[in-house]
Design a protein around this motif. Structure first.
Motif, PDB file in Angstrom:
ATOM      1  N   LEU A   1     150.917  -8.238 -15.895  1.00  0.00           N
ATOM      2  CA  LEU A   1     151.252  -6.811 -15.983  1.00  0.00           C
ATOM      3  C   LEU A   1     151.480  -6.325 -17.407  1.00  0.00           C
ATOM      4  N   ALA A   2     151.479  -7.213 -18.384  1.00  0.00           N
ATOM      5  CA  ALA A   2     151.722  -6.793 -19.772  1.00  0.00           C
ATOM      6  C   ALA A   2     150.678  -5.758 -20.203  1.00  0.00           C
ATOM      7  N   PRO A   3     151.115  -4.577 -20.687  1.00  0.00           N
ATOM      8  CA  PRO A   3     150.159  -3.526 -21.056  1.00  0.00           C
ATOM      9  C   PRO A   3     149.647  -3.628 -22.491  1.00  0.00           C
TER      10      PRO A   3
ATOM     11  N   LEU B   1     135.261 -11.162  -9.268  1.00  0.00           N
ATOM     12  CA  LEU B   1     135.266 -10.149  -8.210  1.00  0.00           C
ATOM     13  C   LEU B   1     136.108  -8.927  -8.580  1.00  0.00           C
ATOM     14  N   TRP B   2     137.336  -9.171  -9.053  1.00  0.00           N
ATOM     15  CA  TRP B   2     138.291  -8.069  -9.225  1.00  0.00           C
ATOM     16  C   TRP B   2     138.925  -7.973 -10.606  1.00  0.00           C
ATOM     17  N   GLY B   3     138.570  -8.861 -11.514  1.00  0.00           N
ATOM     18  CA  GLY B   3     139.147  -8.807 -12.846  1.00  0.00           C
ATOM     19  C   GLY B   3     140.308  -9.779 -13.014  1.00  0.00           C
ATOM     20  N   VAL B   4     140.614 -10.081 -14.280  1.00  0.00           N
ATOM     21  CA  VAL B   4     141.623 -11.089 -14.606  1.00  0.00           C
ATOM     22  C   VAL B   4     143.016 -10.674 -14.146  1.00  0.00           C
ATOM     23  N   GLN B   5     143.373  -9.412 -14.352  1.00  0.00           N
ATOM     24  CA  GLN B   5     144.723  -8.965 -14.004  1.00  0.00           C
ATOM     25  C   GLN B   5     144.981  -9.092 -12.508  1.00  0.00           C
ATOM     26  N   THR B   6     144.044  -8.613 -11.690  1.00  0.00           N
ATOM     27  CA  THR B   6     144.212  -8.700 -10.237  1.00  0.00           C
ATOM     28  C   THR B   6     144.268 -10.150  -9.787  1.00  0.00           C
ATOM     29  N   MET B   7     143.434 -10.985 -10.393  1.00  0.00           N
ATOM     30  CA  MET B   7     143.455 -12.407 -10.059  1.00  0.00           C
ATOM     31  C   MET B   7     144.826 -13.016 -10.289  1.00  0.00           C
ATOM     32  N   MET B   8     145.432 -12.714 -11.444  1.00  0.00           N
ATOM     33  CA  MET B   8     146.752 -13.274 -11.753  1.00  0.00           C
ATOM     34  C   MET B   8     147.810 -12.810 -10.754  1.00  0.00           C
ATOM     35  N   LEU B   9     147.725 -11.561 -10.342  1.00  0.00           N
ATOM     36  CA  LEU B   9     148.688 -11.041  -9.369  1.00  0.00           C
ATOM     37  C   LEU B   9     148.528 -11.733  -8.019  1.00  0.00           C
ATOM     38  N   ILE B  10     147.286 -11.952  -7.604  1.00  0.00           N
ATOM     39  CA  ILE B  10     147.042 -12.617  -6.316  1.00  0.00           C
ATOM     40  C   ILE B  10     147.562 -14.050  -6.336  1.00  0.00           C
TER      41      ILE B  10
END
Length: 368
Positions: free
Chosen positions: A272-274, A339-348
């Motif tokens: 989540l780091a912006p 499929l969904w990008g690095v950020q979404t992957m880390m959250l999942i």
């Protein structure tokens, strides 16, 4: 004086080993990017390395337990890994050469981290005054200093310098194999620790493998990646140095569970780091995650299994967490990132890390 000299010698060995580890493994993703590999290929290469470590760590553990020559195994395998590092120059010949090289390096050098830990633990059991947390803390400090300096060096001279830099850096009666494995696998808390550690490192492993990609997407460079790795490693040091004092006031199992929980927070904070600055700041959570996790696990295992099976138990744990866990995290991370990008992957995958915490909380604690 003898104990101080022993701790100093072992601290120097940890520092040397983890400096080499930083050079050889922590900047592999920029090397892969240099060769033009996709996120999926990067994930598969991470899986290959983890598979090599997972496959060979139990073998080295059995060799050490059966021969009793942990020091000799460690030194010879580390020496054998040095010429293998030059295989990293073959990336222009195709991904297959890199895959073979990282597999062999993981099977040799990377696998020796657990052997080094078990060697120091055995010395600590034989000689009072040997402090694992103290010696390992110097390893993290050396990793941190190497990361910040080497990150700057790579931006100046390029990633091809990795193999050269790595080269420069560098009596209990054993139980029969099947008896040893049977003892460990019938130990319910040990099985639960293995399962929870694999789940934790699926999420944490993916976060670490794709930290350079996340850094790049936020506009970072090899310098900021080196700073992030330095912050991470520096934050491990005080936790490892203070661990033996912390567990005098709080049970080691409680500290271990807290450390597992902070792995979840670290995965989320990294995802989540912006900005690059906050991405670097998120690595401070290494203090309460890996910094407390590793000495807590080592202490936990030391009280969980018989001394004759300690080396095998440590390398099985290391193979499961740092081998299988990171391998699965790398390949799942690569697939989900495409499929969904690095950020979404880390959250999942942080949810998988949380599942590992719950497994330990419900099944992994030693029954009193």
């Amino acid at each position: 004086m003898g104990q101080s000299a022993s701790n100093l010698r072992l601290s120097s060995l940890q520092a040397l080993f983890w400096s080499g580890f930083c050079i050889l493994f922590s900047f592999l993703v920029p090397l892969y990017r240099h060769y033009g590999f996709s996120d999926l290929i990067i994930g598969l290469l991470a899986m290959t390395a983890s598979f090599g470590a997972m496959l060979m760590q139990p073998f080295w553990g059995v060799v050490c337990d059966r021969s009793g020559k942990v020091r000799a195994v460690f030194l010879w395998v580390v020496l054998a890994s040095i010429p293998l590092a030059f295989g990293l120059w073959l990336g222009h010949q195709g991904v297959g050469w890199i895959a073979l090289t990282v597999f062999l390096l993981a099977a040799t050098y990377q696998s020796m981290g657990a052997v080094l830990d078990s060697w120091i633990m055995k010395l600590g059991n034989q000689e009072k005054g040997i402090h694992y947390g103290l010696t390992r803390g110097f390893g993290s400090l050396a990793f941190a200093l190497t990361a910040v300096g080497f990150g700057q060096l790579l931006d100046v001279v390029g990633v091809d310098v990795i193999p050269l830099a790595f080269t420069v850096i560098h009596h209990d009666e054993p139980e029969p194999l099947m008896t040893t494995l049977r003892l460990l696998l019938h130990n319910r808390p040990f099985r639960a620790l293995i399962l929870s550690s694999v789940l934790i490192y699926i999420g944490n492993g993916a976060t670490m493998v794709f930290l350079p990609v996340r850094n790049e997407l936020l506009g970072g460079t090899n310098v900021t990646l080196g700073i992030a790795l330095t912050v991470m490693a520096l934050c491990e040091v005080p936790a490892m140095l203070l661990h033996h004092r912390i567990i005098r006031r709080v049970s080691n199992q409680t500290v271990l569970l807290v450390a597992m929980g902070f792995f979840v927070l670290k995965c989320l904070a990294t995802a989540l780091a912006p900005s690059v600055e906050l991405l670097i700041a998120a690595q401070v959570l290494q203090f309460l995650s890996f910094g407390l996790f590793l000495p807590s696990v080592v202490s936990h295992l030391n009280g969980l299994v018989e001394r004759k099976t300690l080396v095998t138990a440590l390398v099985l744990f290391s193979s499961a967490a740092f081998g299988l866990g990171i391998m699965l995290g790398g390949v799942l991370g690569g697939l989900l990132s495409d499929l969904w990008g690095v950020q979404t992957m880390m959250l999942i995958l942080s949810a998988v890390t949380l599942a590992g915490c719950l497994v330990f909380f419900s099944k992994g604690r030693i029954q009193r």
